[in-house]
Every structure is written in structure tokens, then in C-alpha cells.
Enzyme design. Structure first.
Site, PDB file in Angstrom:
ATOM      1  N   LYS A 211       0.851  -1.244  -0.066  1.00  0.00           N
ATOM      2  CA  LYS A 211      -0.109   0.236  -0.028  1.00  0.00           C
ATOM      3  C   LYS A 211       0.936   1.421  -0.078  1.00  0.00           C
ATOM      4  O   LYS A 211       1.664   1.586   1.004  1.00  0.00           O
ATOM      5  CB  LYS A 211      -0.856  -0.120   1.292  1.00  0.00           C
ATOM      6  CG  LYS A 211      -1.727   1.125   1.405  1.00  0.00           C
ATOM      7  CD  LYS A 211      -2.830   1.031   2.373  1.00  0.00           C
ATOM      8  CE  LYS A 211      -3.716   2.421   2.391  1.00  0.00           C
ATOM      9  NZ  LYS A 211      -4.755   2.211   3.380  1.00  0.00           N
ATOM     10  N   LYS A 264      -2.198  -1.769  -3.903  1.00  0.00           N
ATOM     11  CA  LYS A 264      -3.017  -0.516  -3.947  1.00  0.00           C
ATOM     12  C   LYS A 264      -2.151   0.963  -3.886  1.00  0.00           C
ATOM     13  O   LYS A 264      -1.157   0.916  -3.113  1.00  0.00           O
ATOM     14  CB  LYS A 264      -4.003  -0.474  -2.812  1.00  0.00           C
ATOM     15  CG  LYS A 264      -4.841   0.561  -2.206  1.00  0.00           C
ATOM     16  CD  LYS A 264      -5.258   0.557  -0.935  1.00  0.00           C
ATOM     17  CE  LYS A 264      -6.009   1.601  -0.626  1.00  0.00           C
ATOM     18  NZ  LYS A 264      -6.490   1.743   0.897  1.00  0.00           N
TER      19      LYS A 264
END
Ligand code: PBG
Length: 339
Positions: A211, A264
């Protein structure tokens, strides 16, 4: 001066065009035969934003067509999602300012909105897979994903204890998958052990393993009123410039017991997705985040692009890059268009 005649090749035969890739594109039938990647409704997971109350539906700024929903309306949404072929939802809750504190206590209050929503969805549509996003930022008054000290440092190990309780409560409410999105070190291992010790060994962990500290999360933080009040998230979320760090995060999470991994945001990080696809045998998710969705919708609202086509091309590209499934705010539409 350029002599135009000299620029032309005298006879076409001097260029032997025996290889003509266009032959494989000459009809819709042939294009379908040679198509390498396809979309299917089951590839899409819909994030859901929940709020307190009844019959509540508030559109989110920057995310046209996406709403904060009270549980009753969220149940309807889940049924519609399931009917078009979506098999999973990822839950987030809007926490009122007066319930937020420095430790994110509301995250671990028995009977909070997150647990009630999980229970309600699992009893209404048991077939639908419920994922619960585990992180403290929607619950803390400072907006960070972790517990902080007096200087504002994010305390890793103290945060794990809270994430563990939050995960166990979600599991107890019926969550199928715990999805930690906080980027603290060791959280997958910590949550896995805690779940196993409390008879939740059947509950899976989808790690937001990779992330990035991205500027694409803007509309999401708007939706949950969760933007950090000081500093940024760069001491825990990853530097967008780094790839090897992504490999390290994935191997650690795999070793700690993650069942699935996630990258992500999605579109700006397709190279990372492909490399992790090659390096790991775990199922791989991609999160097409709020800013990515907002850009499509804003351009479409100006008449500059076609929202459906750009959405589907984005989904196809994420799939082609190696994702097994995609979290996207366009899940319902993408499912409808890929049936
Ligand atoms: C919570 C969380 C965030 C997102 C998913 N889970 C925000 C953040 O980390 O700041 C972003 C999702 C999106 O932008 O769609 N930690």
C-alpha cells in the site's frame, strides 16, 4: 530541401509484408477467438461506506454514484450487487467526530456500526463474502492508522494490539475476510495468531501488503472524514518510487500467514502487480482506489471520456496485469457490463 520522390520506396515488393497482425483483428469473431483476458462479474469487489441511522443515503463528494448508506439501505445494495454477480464487499464505517479519540477506541467497542453491519449482511445474504477493512484511521481523532505518542510518532506494536481486537470482533460478527490496511509491521502474523487462538482459524486474511503513500486516496478520506490532521502517512505507507520494498512486504506477509495479497492503488502500479503475480502463488487483489474512480467520473461528467468504456478498459488492464480480483467503486457497473 527534401526530395519527396527519394523518400518513396520504388516498388512495394521490396518490403515483404508476410507478417500482418491485422489478420487477427479483421472480424469481431476472430478478435474474440484470440482475446487473452476477459472480465467476469465475480472479479469485482465493492467497497461499501456505512453510516448510522435509517434510510440514509448521502452521495460522496468526488465519487458520483457512490453513497454512504445506513445498514438497511446497504442490505438492499448488497442484494443488488449479488444479483449482478458481485461476490464480495469490503466494509468501511463513518464514525461521528464525538466518537473519535486518540486511540481509536470506537474501533474496538463491542456492538459498533462495523460489527452490526457485518452481522446484518451475513444474516441477510450469507452467500456474499464480507471483508472488513481493519485500520484505525476512520476511528482516530488525528486521522492516522495507528496509536501515537506525545510527539505524534505512530507506535507500531501498541497499534497491533488494537488491530487484533478489532479483527477478532469482526470475525465474531461473521466477517469472512479480515483486510488489514494500516501497514504496521507484523500485523498479519499478530492477527493470524490472535484469530487462531480464539477459534477463528477459518477466517481469512487479505493483506493490503503493498500500500503506497498515495495522493489518490483523497475522495475516500473525504467520505470518512479521515484525512490525517498532522503530517502524512509516509512512515508506514510505502514510497511510490519503490519496487523491491513491495517484494519484501509481500514475502513477509506471506510468511506471516496472509491468504491473499493486495496492491493499492491499481492503475499507476500495474508494474508492481505483474511482478508480484510472478513472485507469489497467493491470490492477488488490486484496489482501484477513490482517486482513480474520481478521475474517470470527473472526465466523463465533462463529456471528455465515456465512463463505462474507460472503467472497463481500466478493469481489463488491471486483470491483464495479474489481479485475481479488483476492489472498485465501479463494481456494480463493471459487473453489469461484463455479464
Ligand atoms: C484505511 C484505508 C484507506 C483506503 C482504504 N483503507 C485510506 C488511507 O489509508 O489513507 C483508501 C481507499 C481509497 O482511496 O479508495 N487505512
Amino acid at each position: 530541401m527534401i526530395n519527396e520522390q527519394k523518400l518513396q520506396i520504388s516498388s512495394l515488393e521490396t518490403v515483404e509484408l508476410t507478417r500482418r497482425p491485422r489478420r487477427n483483428r479483421k472480424s469481431a469473431a476472430i478478435r474474440e477467438l484470440v482475446q487473452e483476458t476477459r472480465l467476469h462479474p465475480s472479479y469485482f469487489v465493492s467497497p461499501l461506506f456505512l453510516m448510522d441511522g435509517e434510510n440514509k443515503k448521502h452521495e460522496i463528494k468526488g465519487m458520483p454514484g457512490v453513497f454512504r448508506l445506513s445498514i438497511d439501505l446497504a442490505l438492499k445494495e448488497c442484494i443488488e450487487l449479488y444479483q449482478v454477480g458481485v461476490r464480495g464487499v469490503d466494509l468501511f464505517t463513518l464514525v461521528a467526530d464525538d466518537k473519535k479519540d486518540a486511540r481509536g477506541s470506537e474501533a474496538i467497542r463491542v456492538g459498533n456500526l462495523l460489527q452490526r453491519a457485518t452481522k446484518a449482511i451475513k444474516s441477510e445474504i450469507p452467500e456474499l463474502c464480507v471483508m472488513v477493512d481493519v485500520a484505525l484511521d476512520p476511528f482516530t481523532d488525528h486521522g492516522h492508522d495507528g496509536v501515537i505518542d506525545n510527539e505524534g510518532n505512530i507506535l507500531n506494536d501498541e497499534t497491533l494490539a488494537v488491530l487484533g481486537v478489532m479483527s477478532a470482533l469482526a470475525a465474531d460478527a461473521g466477517a469472512d475476510i479480515i483486510a488489514p490496511s494500516d501497514m504496521m509491521d507484523g500485523r498479519v502474523g499478530y492477527i493470524r495468531r490472535l484469530l487462531d487462538r480464539h477459534d477463528f482459524s477459518h477466517v481469512s486474511i487479505l493483506s493490503y501488503a503493498v500500500k503506497y503513500a498515495s495522493s489518490f486516496y483523497g475522495p475516500f478520506r473525504n467520505a470518512l472524514n479521515s484525512a490525517p490532521k498532522f503530517g502524512d502517512k509516509k512512515t508506514y505507507q510505502m514510497n511510490p518510487a519503490n519496487f523491491r520494498e513491495a517484494m519484501l512486504e509481500c514475502s513477509l506477509d506471506e510468511w506471516e500467514g496472509a491468504d491473499m495479497l493486495m496492491v493499492k492503488p491499481a492503475l499507476p502500479y500495474l508494474d508492481i502487480l505483474t511482478k508480484i503475480r510472478e513472485a507469489s502463488d497467493l491470490p492477488l487483489a488490486a484496489y482501484h482506489v477513490s482517486g482513480e474512480y474520481a478521475m474517470i467520473m470527473a472526465a466523463a461528467q465533462n463529456g471528455w471520456v465515456d465512463a463505462d468504456r474507460v472503467l472497463m478498459e481500466s478493469m481489463l488492464s488491471i486483470k491483464r496485469a495479474g489481479a485475481n480480483f479488483i476492489l472498485t467503486y465501479g463494481a456494480k457497473r463493471a459487473a453489469e457490463l461484463s455479464r
